[in-house]
Design an enzyme around this catalytic site. Structure first.
Site, PDB file in Angstrom:
ATOM      1  N   HIS A  52      24.244  33.917  67.161  1.00  0.00           N
ATOM      2  CA  HIS A  52      25.704  33.854  67.169  1.00  0.00           C
ATOM      3  C   HIS A  52      26.256  35.237  67.481  1.00  0.00           C
ATOM      4  O   HIS A  52      25.580  36.256  67.275  1.00  0.00           O
ATOM      5  CB  HIS A  52      26.226  33.399  65.813  1.00  0.00           C
ATOM      6  CG  HIS A  52      25.945  31.969  65.503  1.00  0.00           C
ATOM      7  ND1 HIS A  52      26.536  31.308  64.452  1.00  0.00           N
ATOM      8  CD2 HIS A  52      25.136  31.048  66.107  1.00  0.00           C
ATOM      9  CE1 HIS A  52      26.117  30.068  64.415  1.00  0.00           C
ATOM     10  NE2 HIS A  52      25.263  29.885  65.404  1.00  0.00           N
ATOM     11  N   GLU A  54      28.324  37.043  65.902  1.00  0.00           N
ATOM     12  CA  GLU A  54      28.360  37.908  64.729  1.00  0.00           C
ATOM     13  C   GLU A  54      26.990  38.506  64.427  1.00  0.00           C
ATOM     14  O   GLU A  54      26.863  39.689  64.138  1.00  0.00           O
ATOM     15  CB  GLU A  54      28.838  37.139  63.491  1.00  0.00           C
ATOM     16  CG  GLU A  54      30.201  36.519  63.626  1.00  0.00           C
ATOM     17  CD  GLU A  54      30.158  35.061  64.101  1.00  0.00           C
ATOM     18  OE1 GLU A  54      29.500  34.760  65.118  1.00  0.00           O
ATOM     19  OE2 GLU A  54      30.790  34.222  63.444  1.00  0.00           O
ATOM     20  N   CYS A  82      30.408  31.075  60.435  1.00  0.00           N
ATOM     21  CA  CYS A  82      29.703  30.022  59.706  1.00  0.00           C
ATOM     22  C   CYS A  82      29.016  30.612  58.473  1.00  0.00           C
ATOM     23  O   CYS A  82      29.048  31.820  58.246  1.00  0.00           O
ATOM     24  CB  CYS A  82      28.676  29.354  60.620  1.00  0.00           C
ATOM     25  SG  CYS A  82      27.260  30.429  61.021  1.00  0.00           S
ATOM     26  N   CYS A  85      26.406  33.386  59.228  1.00  0.00           N
ATOM     27  CA  CYS A  85      27.006  34.667  59.624  1.00  0.00           C
ATOM     28  C   CYS A  85      27.685  35.360  58.443  1.00  0.00           C
ATOM     29  O   CYS A  85      27.569  36.573  58.294  1.00  0.00           O
ATOM     30  CB  CYS A  85      27.973  34.446  60.778  1.00  0.00           C
ATOM     31  SG  CYS A  85      27.123  33.946  62.297  1.00  0.00           S
TER      32      CYS A  85
END
Length: 149
Positions: A52, A54, A82, A85
């Site tokens: 992701h 992040e 999420c 993260c």
């Protein structure tokens, strides 16, 4: 003004993800109002579900600063993080997270869940939501419309 500037940079990263066929989410890491790292979603290209925006920006910032602890940093991301993260941000000791669009399905900073209010963490960070939310939401909706259409 500062938050909008850095979120605009994160939106540029999101557009880079979109060009590559990834879900358009971008992130930037800032310390002392200086750009430390920038990244975007890459799970498809990297064959890595954890890739992701992040996570990618945390990895880059840690490499650059030579430390996995990223205290006194602000992470800007175009979509509410999420659970994975948010967990990584807690472990990294990020000081502040600013996100654009809320994610009612998987967001873990109030959209679907709120991990920071669990009260079990030894670190929490400040959260600012909704910075350039319309631009991020429009980008995401256009991406998914084109995929369905």
């Amino acid at each position: 003004m500062k938050d909008e500037h850095w979120m605009s940079r994160a939106l540029e990263m999101a557009r880079s993800a979109e060009v590559l066929g990834e879900i358009p989410v971008g992130a930037v890491m800032v310390k002392d109002n200086q750009l430390i790292a920038e990244a975007f979603n890459q799970p498809i290209a990297s064959h890595d579900a954890s890739s992701h925006a992040e996570i990618n920006v945390l990895r880059k910032a840690g490499d650059l600063l030579g430390n996995y602890r990223l205290s006194e940093t602000t992470l800007y991301v175009t979509l509410e993080p999420c659970m994975m993260c948010v967990g990584a941000m807690i472990h990294a000791r990020v000081s502040r997270v600013v996100f654009a669009a809320t994610d009612p399905k998987t967001g873990a900073l109030g959209g679907a869940y709120d991990l920071l209010t669990a009260g079990h963490h030894n670190h929490v960070f400040d959260v600012t939501a909704g910075v350039l939310a319309d631009q991020s939401r429009d980008l995401l909706q256009a991406f998914f419309r084109s995929r369905r259409g």
